[in-house]
Scaffold this active site. Structure first.
Site, PDB file in Angstrom:
ATOM      1  N   SER A  31       0.837  -1.213   0.000  1.00  0.00           N
ATOM      2  CA  SER A  31       0.000   0.000   0.000  1.00  0.00           C
ATOM      3  C   SER A  31       0.864   1.253   0.000  1.00  0.00           C
ATOM      4  O   SER A  31       1.750   1.408   0.840  1.00  0.00           O
ATOM      5  CB  SER A  31      -0.865   0.057   1.257  1.00  0.00           C
ATOM      6  OG  SER A  31      -1.685  -1.058   1.316  1.00  0.00           O
ATOM      7  N   HIS A  62      -4.067  -0.196  -4.551  1.00  0.00           N
ATOM      8  CA  HIS A  62      -3.438  -1.364  -5.163  1.00  0.00           C
ATOM      9  C   HIS A  62      -3.890  -1.423  -6.623  1.00  0.00           C
ATOM     10  O   HIS A  62      -5.051  -1.699  -6.915  1.00  0.00           O
ATOM     11  CB  HIS A  62      -3.872  -2.646  -4.438  1.00  0.00           C
ATOM     12  CG  HIS A  62      -3.233  -2.819  -3.096  1.00  0.00           C
ATOM     13  ND1 HIS A  62      -2.126  -3.602  -2.895  1.00  0.00           N
ATOM     14  CD2 HIS A  62      -3.526  -2.305  -1.895  1.00  0.00           C
ATOM     15  CE1 HIS A  62      -1.781  -3.563  -1.616  1.00  0.00           C
ATOM     16  NE2 HIS A  62      -2.614  -2.781  -0.981  1.00  0.00           N
ATOM     17  N   HIS A  84      -5.111  -9.911  -0.136  1.00  0.00           N
ATOM     18  CA  HIS A  84      -4.936 -10.168   1.296  1.00  0.00           C
ATOM     19  C   HIS A  84      -6.003 -11.143   1.791  1.00  0.00           C
ATOM     20  O   HIS A  84      -7.093 -11.229   1.218  1.00  0.00           O
ATOM     21  CB  HIS A  84      -5.119  -8.862   2.093  1.00  0.00           C
ATOM     22  CG  HIS A  84      -4.254  -7.731   1.638  1.00  0.00           C
ATOM     23  ND1 HIS A  84      -4.565  -6.972   0.535  1.00  0.00           N
ATOM     24  CD2 HIS A  84      -3.101  -7.236   2.134  1.00  0.00           C
ATOM     25  CE1 HIS A  84      -3.628  -6.050   0.369  1.00  0.00           C
ATOM     26  NE2 HIS A  84      -2.727  -6.183   1.314  1.00  0.00           N
ATOM     27  N   TYR A  86      -7.795 -10.586   4.339  1.00  0.00           N
ATOM     28  CA  TYR A  86      -8.973  -9.830   4.797  1.00  0.00           C
ATOM     29  C   TYR A  86      -9.950  -9.514   3.676  1.00  0.00           C
ATOM     30  O   TYR A  86     -11.094  -9.144   3.929  1.00  0.00           O
ATOM     31  CB  TYR A  86      -8.572  -8.551   5.553  1.00  0.00           C
ATOM     32  CG  TYR A  86      -7.860  -7.502   4.731  1.00  0.00           C
ATOM     33  CD1 TYR A  86      -8.526  -6.746   3.784  1.00  0.00           C
ATOM     34  CD2 TYR A  86      -6.504  -7.268   4.932  1.00  0.00           C
ATOM     35  CE1 TYR A  86      -7.875  -5.781   3.033  1.00  0.00           C
ATOM     36  CE2 TYR A  86      -5.840  -6.314   4.192  1.00  0.00           C
ATOM     37  CZ  TYR A  86      -6.529  -5.570   3.241  1.00  0.00           C
ATOM     38  OH  TYR A  86      -5.867  -4.626   2.500  1.00  0.00           O
ATOM     39  N   GLU A  87      -9.509  -9.644   2.431  1.00  0.00           N
ATOM     40  CA  GLU A  87     -10.445  -9.446   1.316  1.00  0.00           C
ATOM     41  C   GLU A  87     -11.344 -10.667   1.139  1.00  0.00           C
ATOM     42  O   GLU A  87     -12.257 -10.654   0.310  1.00  0.00           O
ATOM     43  CB  GLU A  87      -9.670  -9.180   0.024  1.00  0.00           C
ATOM     44  CG  GLU A  87      -8.920  -7.855   0.044  1.00  0.00           C
ATOM     45  CD  GLU A  87      -7.996  -7.686  -1.146  1.00  0.00           C
ATOM     46  OE1 GLU A  87      -8.489  -7.344  -2.225  1.00  0.00           O
ATOM     47  OE2 GLU A  87      -6.780  -7.928  -0.999  1.00  0.00           O
ATOM     48  N   ALA A 114       2.997  -1.767   3.998  1.00  0.00           N
ATOM     49  CA  ALA A 114       2.738  -0.699   4.961  1.00  0.00           C
ATOM     50  C   ALA A 114       2.495  -1.389   6.295  1.00  0.00           C
ATOM     51  O   ALA A 114       1.865  -2.441   6.334  1.00  0.00           O
ATOM     52  CB  ALA A 114       1.503   0.077   4.538  1.00  0.00           C
ATOM     53  N   MET A 218      -0.893  -6.694   7.725  1.00  0.00           N
ATOM     54  CA  MET A 218      -1.902  -7.672   7.286  1.00  0.00           C
ATOM     55  C   MET A 218      -1.470  -8.420   6.028  1.00  0.00           C
ATOM     56  O   MET A 218      -2.326  -8.892   5.274  1.00  0.00           O
ATOM     57  CB  MET A 218      -3.237  -6.948   7.029  1.00  0.00           C
ATOM     58  CG  MET A 218      -3.732  -6.139   8.217  1.00  0.00           C
ATOM     59  SD  MET A 218      -5.194  -5.178   7.791  1.00  0.00           S
ATOM     60  CE  MET A 218      -5.368  -4.160   9.248  1.00  0.00           C
ATOM     61  N   SER A 219      -0.187  -8.555   5.815  1.00  0.00           N
ATOM     62  CA  SER A 219       0.265  -9.208   4.575  1.00  0.00           C
ATOM     63  C   SER A 219       1.603  -9.916   4.817  1.00  0.00           C
ATOM     64  O   SER A 219       1.960 -10.212   5.951  1.00  0.00           O
ATOM     65  CB  SER A 219       0.411  -8.166   3.463  1.00  0.00           C
ATOM     66  OG  SER A 219       1.459  -7.269   3.761  1.00  0.00           O
ATOM     67  N   ASN A 242       2.035   4.474  10.178  1.00  0.00           N
ATOM     68  CA  ASN A 242       1.340   5.001  11.367  1.00  0.00           C
ATOM     69  C   ASN A 242       1.882   4.287  12.588  1.00  0.00           C
ATOM     70  O   ASN A 242       2.447   3.197  12.467  1.00  0.00           O
ATOM     71  CB  ASN A 242      -0.175   4.741  11.256  1.00  0.00           C
ATOM     72  CG  ASN A 242      -0.471   3.260  11.083  1.00  0.00           C
ATOM     73  OD1 ASN A 242      -0.419   2.742   9.962  1.00  0.00           O
ATOM     74  ND2 ASN A 242      -0.743   2.580  12.177  1.00  0.00           N
ATOM     75  N   HIS A 260      -6.932   4.586   6.845  1.00  0.00           N
ATOM     76  CA  HIS A 260      -6.289   4.058   5.634  1.00  0.00           C
ATOM     77  C   HIS A 260      -5.684   5.183   4.779  1.00  0.00           C
ATOM     78  O   HIS A 260      -4.631   5.016   4.168  1.00  0.00           O
ATOM     79  CB  HIS A 260      -7.277   3.224   4.808  1.00  0.00           C
ATOM     80  CG  HIS A 260      -6.660   2.578   3.606  1.00  0.00           C
ATOM     81  ND1 HIS A 260      -5.628   1.654   3.713  1.00  0.00           N
ATOM     82  CD2 HIS A 260      -6.885   2.738   2.284  1.00  0.00           C
ATOM     83  CE1 HIS A 260      -5.272   1.267   2.494  1.00  0.00           C
ATOM     84  NE2 HIS A 260      -6.022   1.913   1.608  1.00  0.00           N
TER      85      HIS A 260
END
Ligand code: HPA
Length: 289
Positions: A31, A62, A84, A86-87, A114, A218-219, A242, A260
Protein backbone atom coordinates in the site's frame (compact mmCIF):
# COMPACT_ATOMS: atom_id res chain seq x y z
CA UNK A 1 -10.01 -28.37 -10.10
CA UNK A 2 -6.40 -28.49 -11.38
CA UNK A 3 -3.72 -28.26 -8.68
CA UNK A 4 -2.01 -24.97 -7.77
CA UNK A 5 1.18 -25.89 -9.63
CA UNK A 6 -0.72 -26.44 -12.88
CA UNK A 7 -2.62 -23.15 -12.49
CA UNK A 8 0.53 -21.18 -11.55
CA UNK A 9 2.42 -22.70 -14.49
CA UNK A 10 -0.35 -21.61 -16.86
CA UNK A 11 -0.18 -18.07 -15.45
CA UNK A 12 3.62 -18.00 -15.75
CA UNK A 13 3.54 -19.30 -19.33
CA UNK A 14 1.01 -16.65 -20.29
CA UNK A 15 3.22 -13.90 -18.80
CA UNK A 16 6.41 -15.23 -20.41
CA UNK A 17 4.67 -15.26 -23.79
CA UNK A 18 4.27 -11.47 -23.46
CA UNK A 19 7.61 -10.59 -21.77
CA UNK A 20 10.89 -10.08 -23.63
CA UNK A 21 12.93 -11.84 -20.88
CA UNK A 22 12.49 -13.98 -17.76
CA UNK A 23 12.65 -11.88 -14.59
CA UNK A 24 15.26 -12.88 -12.02
CA UNK A 25 13.93 -10.68 -9.24
CA UNK A 26 10.35 -10.19 -8.07
CA UNK A 27 8.99 -7.23 -6.11
CA UNK A 28 5.65 -7.09 -4.33
CA UNK A 29 4.70 -3.46 -3.79
CA UNK A 30 2.51 -2.75 -0.78
CA UNK A 31 0.00 0.00 0.00
CA UNK A 32 1.30 3.42 -0.98
CA UNK A 33 4.48 2.00 -2.56
CA UNK A 34 3.10 0.96 -5.95
CA UNK A 35 4.48 3.98 -7.79
CA UNK A 36 7.95 2.45 -7.62
CA UNK A 37 6.93 0.46 -10.71
CA UNK A 38 6.87 3.73 -12.70
CA UNK A 39 10.67 3.70 -12.49
CA UNK A 40 11.04 0.42 -14.35
CA UNK A 41 12.67 0.88 -17.77
CA UNK A 42 11.02 -0.38 -20.97
CA UNK A 43 8.04 -1.76 -19.06
CA UNK A 44 5.70 -4.49 -20.22
CA UNK A 45 2.50 -3.98 -18.21
CA UNK A 46 0.01 -6.82 -17.76
CA UNK A 47 -3.23 -6.36 -15.84
CA UNK A 48 -3.88 -9.12 -13.30
CA UNK A 49 -7.28 -9.44 -15.01
CA UNK A 50 -5.43 -10.59 -18.15
CA UNK A 51 -3.36 -13.29 -16.43
CA UNK A 52 -5.12 -16.66 -16.13
CA UNK A 53 -6.10 -17.61 -12.57
CA UNK A 54 -4.49 -14.47 -11.06
CA UNK A 55 -6.42 -12.86 -8.16
CA UNK A 56 -7.47 -9.20 -8.41
CA UNK A 57 -7.02 -6.74 -5.55
CA UNK A 58 -10.09 -4.97 -4.22
CA UNK A 59 -8.26 -2.37 -2.09
CA UNK A 60 -7.78 1.34 -2.85
CA UNK A 61 -4.09 1.98 -3.50
CA UNK A 62 -3.44 -1.36 -5.16
CA UNK A 63 -3.34 -0.96 -8.95
CA UNK A 64 -3.58 -4.65 -9.86
CA UNK A 65 -0.97 -5.04 -12.54
CA UNK A 66 2.33 -6.75 -13.15
CA UNK A 67 5.15 -4.60 -14.52
CA UNK A 68 8.10 -6.36 -16.15
CA UNK A 69 11.22 -4.48 -17.16
CA UNK A 70 14.68 -3.47 -16.20
CA UNK A 71 16.20 -1.73 -13.18
CA UNK A 72 19.86 -0.96 -13.80
CA UNK A 73 20.29 -4.09 -15.92
CA UNK A 74 18.34 -6.51 -13.71
CA UNK A 75 15.15 -7.81 -15.32
CA UNK A 76 12.41 -7.58 -12.69
CA UNK A 77 8.73 -8.41 -12.27
CA UNK A 78 6.95 -5.96 -9.99
CA UNK A 79 3.48 -6.56 -8.60
CA UNK A 80 1.60 -3.29 -8.23
CA UNK A 81 -0.83 -4.50 -5.63
CA UNK A 82 -1.43 -7.79 -3.84
CA UNK A 83 -4.41 -9.57 -2.40
CA UNK A 84 -4.94 -10.17 1.30
CA UNK A 85 -6.71 -12.64 3.56
CA UNK A 86 -8.97 -9.83 4.80
CA UNK A 87 -10.44 -9.45 1.32
CA UNK A 88 -11.83 -12.93 1.78
CA UNK A 89 -9.39 -14.66 -0.57
CA UNK A 90 -8.36 -18.20 0.34
CA UNK A 91 -4.72 -18.52 1.25
CA UNK A 92 -3.85 -20.34 -1.99
CA UNK A 93 -4.87 -17.24 -3.92
CA UNK A 94 -3.02 -14.89 -1.56
CA UNK A 95 0.21 -16.76 -2.34
CA UNK A 96 -0.57 -17.60 -5.97
CA UNK A 97 1.31 -14.56 -7.38
CA UNK A 98 4.42 -15.47 -5.36
CA UNK A 99 4.32 -19.01 -6.77
CA UNK A 100 4.05 -17.47 -10.25
CA UNK A 101 7.03 -15.15 -9.63
CA UNK A 102 9.10 -18.20 -8.72
CA UNK A 103 8.01 -20.08 -11.82
CA UNK A 104 8.83 -17.01 -13.96
CA UNK A 105 12.46 -17.35 -12.86
CA UNK A 106 12.71 -15.04 -9.85
CA UNK A 107 15.36 -16.27 -7.42
CA UNK A 108 15.14 -13.17 -5.24
CA UNK A 109 11.98 -11.59 -3.87
CA UNK A 110 11.57 -8.13 -2.34
CA UNK A 111 8.36 -7.97 -0.33
CA UNK A 112 7.20 -4.57 0.83
CA UNK A 113 4.29 -3.46 2.94
CA UNK A 114 2.74 -0.70 4.96
CA UNK A 115 2.87 -1.45 8.66
CA UNK A 116 1.93 0.00 12.02
CA UNK A 117 4.83 0.80 14.34
CA UNK A 118 4.74 -0.95 17.71
CA UNK A 119 8.22 -0.04 18.96
CA UNK A 120 8.00 3.63 20.03
CA UNK A 121 11.51 4.38 18.73
CA UNK A 122 10.43 3.68 15.14
CA UNK A 123 8.80 6.94 13.98
CA UNK A 124 6.01 7.28 11.46
CA UNK A 125 7.48 7.37 7.94
CA UNK A 126 10.40 5.03 8.78
CA UNK A 127 11.66 2.32 6.48
CA UNK A 128 12.36 -0.95 8.29
CA UNK A 129 14.20 -4.04 7.08
CA UNK A 130 12.20 -7.01 8.33
CA UNK A 131 14.49 -9.29 10.32
CA UNK A 132 11.90 -11.94 11.23
CA UNK A 133 8.17 -12.45 11.50
CA UNK A 134 5.47 -13.74 13.81
CA UNK A 135 2.54 -15.27 11.95
CA UNK A 136 -0.64 -14.74 13.98
CA UNK A 137 -3.03 -15.23 11.07
CA UNK A 138 -3.90 -18.72 12.25
CA UNK A 139 -2.99 -20.36 8.96
CA UNK A 140 0.04 -21.41 6.93
CA UNK A 141 0.26 -21.16 3.15
CA UNK A 142 2.37 -24.29 2.85
CA UNK A 143 -0.28 -26.51 4.47
CA UNK A 144 -1.82 -29.13 2.22
CA UNK A 145 -0.13 -31.70 0.00
CA UNK A 146 3.54 -30.85 -0.55
CA UNK A 147 4.35 -29.99 -4.18
CA UNK A 148 8.03 -30.74 -5.02
CA UNK A 149 7.64 -29.20 -8.49
CA UNK A 150 7.65 -25.76 -6.84
CA UNK A 151 11.39 -26.11 -6.11
CA UNK A 152 13.40 -23.37 -7.82
CA UNK A 153 16.60 -24.05 -5.83
CA UNK A 154 18.28 -27.36 -4.94
CA UNK A 155 16.78 -29.14 -1.91
CA UNK A 156 13.81 -26.78 -1.71
CA UNK A 157 10.05 -27.52 -1.76
CA UNK A 158 10.42 -30.03 1.07
CA UNK A 159 7.54 -30.93 3.39
CA UNK A 160 9.30 -29.26 6.35
CA UNK A 161 11.55 -26.30 5.73
CA UNK A 162 13.73 -23.96 7.74
CA UNK A 163 12.54 -20.43 8.53
CA UNK A 164 15.46 -19.40 10.75
CA UNK A 165 16.92 -17.08 8.11
CA UNK A 166 13.73 -16.45 6.17
CA UNK A 167 14.64 -12.78 5.75
CA UNK A 168 18.07 -13.17 4.21
CA UNK A 169 20.83 -11.70 6.39
CA UNK A 170 22.90 -11.30 3.21
CA UNK A 171 20.26 -9.18 1.45
CA UNK A 172 19.56 -7.23 4.63
CA UNK A 173 23.25 -6.36 4.98
CA UNK A 174 23.29 -5.09 1.38
CA UNK A 175 20.17 -3.01 2.09
CA UNK A 176 21.74 -1.49 5.19
CA UNK A 177 24.96 -0.67 3.33
CA UNK A 178 23.06 1.05 0.51
CA UNK A 179 20.79 2.93 2.94
CA UNK A 180 23.83 4.17 4.88
CA UNK A 181 25.47 5.29 1.64
CA UNK A 182 22.36 7.32 0.77
CA UNK A 183 21.81 8.62 4.33
CA UNK A 184 18.43 6.90 4.53
CA UNK A 185 17.64 5.72 8.07
CA UNK A 186 16.91 1.97 8.06
CA UNK A 187 16.43 -0.17 11.17
CA UNK A 188 15.66 -3.85 11.59
CA UNK A 189 12.32 -4.98 12.98
CA UNK A 190 10.16 -8.03 13.64
CA UNK A 191 6.90 -7.99 11.65
CA UNK A 192 3.79 -9.53 13.17
CA UNK A 193 0.93 -10.44 10.82
CA UNK A 194 -2.76 -10.42 11.63
CA UNK A 195 -5.67 -11.09 9.27
CA UNK A 196 -7.37 -7.66 9.56
CA UNK A 197 -9.21 -5.74 8.19
CA UNK A 198 -9.90 -4.12 11.56
CA UNK A 199 -6.85 -2.37 12.90
CA UNK A 200 -5.72 -3.79 16.23
CA UNK A 201 -6.97 -2.84 19.65
CA UNK A 202 -4.56 -1.15 22.09
CA UNK A 203 -4.64 -4.35 24.21
CA UNK A 204 -3.60 -6.42 21.22
CA UNK A 205 -0.74 -4.05 20.49
CA UNK A 206 0.45 -4.31 24.11
CA UNK A 207 0.31 -8.10 23.80
CA UNK A 208 2.22 -8.06 20.48
CA UNK A 209 4.93 -5.85 22.00
CA UNK A 210 5.35 -8.42 24.78
CA UNK A 211 5.65 -11.12 22.11
CA UNK A 212 8.60 -9.30 20.55
CA UNK A 213 6.96 -7.56 17.59
CA UNK A 214 8.15 -4.18 16.33
CA UNK A 215 5.66 -3.81 13.46
CA UNK A 216 2.18 -5.04 12.68
CA UNK A 217 0.54 -5.59 9.31
CA UNK A 218 -1.90 -7.67 7.29
CA UNK A 219 0.27 -9.21 4.57
CA UNK A 220 3.72 -10.54 3.71
CA UNK A 221 4.18 -13.58 5.97
CA UNK A 222 2.42 -16.03 3.65
CA UNK A 223 4.27 -14.75 0.61
CA UNK A 224 7.53 -15.21 2.50
CA UNK A 225 6.58 -18.72 3.63
CA UNK A 226 5.90 -19.90 0.06
CA UNK A 227 8.97 -18.07 -1.25
CA UNK A 228 11.12 -19.93 1.29
CA UNK A 229 9.35 -23.17 0.43
CA UNK A 230 10.44 -22.64 -3.19
CA UNK A 231 14.00 -21.70 -2.21
CA UNK A 232 13.73 -18.00 -3.12
CA UNK A 233 15.90 -15.54 -1.18
CA UNK A 234 13.81 -12.80 0.49
CA UNK A 235 14.29 -9.17 1.45
CA UNK A 236 11.38 -7.63 3.39
CA UNK A 237 10.91 -3.88 3.70
CA UNK A 238 8.18 -2.18 5.72
CA UNK A 239 7.09 1.42 5.59
CA UNK A 240 5.77 2.53 8.98
CA UNK A 241 2.74 4.52 7.88
CA UNK A 242 1.34 5.00 11.37
CA UNK A 243 1.99 4.18 14.97
CA UNK A 244 -0.02 1.15 16.02
CA UNK A 245 -3.20 1.54 18.05
CA UNK A 246 -2.69 2.97 21.53
CA UNK A 247 0.96 3.90 20.88
CA UNK A 248 1.46 7.51 21.92
CA UNK A 249 3.78 9.41 19.59
CA UNK A 250 6.74 11.04 21.43
CA UNK A 251 5.63 14.45 22.74
CA UNK A 252 1.93 13.86 22.04
CA UNK A 253 -0.76 13.87 24.70
CA UNK A 254 -3.06 11.34 23.04
CA UNK A 255 -2.47 7.95 21.49
CA UNK A 256 -3.30 8.08 17.80
CA UNK A 257 -6.14 6.55 15.83
CA UNK A 258 -5.52 5.03 12.40
CA UNK A 259 -6.95 5.75 8.96
CA UNK A 260 -6.29 4.06 5.63
CA UNK A 261 -5.80 7.49 3.98
CA UNK A 262 -2.85 8.06 6.32
CA UNK A 263 -1.30 4.84 5.02
CA UNK A 264 -1.46 6.18 1.46
CA UNK A 265 -0.26 9.72 2.28
CA UNK A 266 2.81 8.57 4.17
CA UNK A 267 3.61 6.17 1.34
CA UNK A 268 3.71 9.04 -1.13
CA UNK A 269 5.90 11.09 1.21
CA UNK A 270 8.54 8.38 1.65
CA UNK A 271 8.35 7.28 -1.96
CA UNK A 272 11.44 9.20 -3.09
CA UNK A 273 13.63 7.51 -0.45
CA UNK A 274 12.12 4.12 -1.10
CA UNK A 275 12.65 4.47 -4.85
CA UNK A 276 16.23 5.69 -4.50
CA UNK A 277 17.07 2.83 -2.13
CA UNK A 278 15.51 0.09 -4.26
CA UNK A 279 16.83 1.41 -7.57
CA UNK A 280 20.41 1.34 -6.30
CA UNK A 281 19.97 -1.91 -4.40
CA UNK A 282 18.33 -4.13 -7.00
CA UNK A 283 21.34 -4.42 -9.35
CA UNK A 284 23.40 -5.62 -6.33
CA UNK A 285 21.01 -8.43 -5.43
CA UNK A 286 22.23 -11.14 -7.75
CA UNK A 287 21.43 -14.61 -6.43
CA UNK A 288 23.75 -16.00 -3.77
CA UNK A 289 26.46 -18.28 -5.20
N1 HPA B 1 -2.05 -2.36 11.64
C1 HPA B 1 -2.15 -3.32 10.71
N2 HPA B 1 -1.82 -3.14 9.43
C2 HPA B 1 -1.37 -1.92 9.07
C3 HPA B 1 -1.25 -0.87 9.99
C4 HPA B 1 -1.61 -1.11 11.34
O1 HPA B 1 -1.51 -0.22 12.21
N3 HPA B 1 -0.77 0.19 9.30
C5 HPA B 1 -0.61 -0.21 8.02
N4 HPA B 1 -0.97 -1.49 7.87
Amino acid sequence: MPDQFTLASAAADSILARAPLSPTLGIILGSGLGNFADHIEDPTIILYANIPHFPRSTVAGHAGQLVLGSIGGTFVAAMQGRVHLYEGYPIDLVTFPTRVLGLLGCRTLIVTNAAGGIRPTIPQGSLVAISDHINLTGTNAAAGPNEPRFAVAPDSAQRFFDMSSAYSPRLRALAHAEAAKQNIPLTDGVYLAVVGPSFETPAEIRAFRTLGADLVGMSTVHEVIVARHMGIEVLGLSLVTNLAAGVTPPGAAQPNTIHHEEVMTIGRRVEAQFTALLTALIPQLTPAP
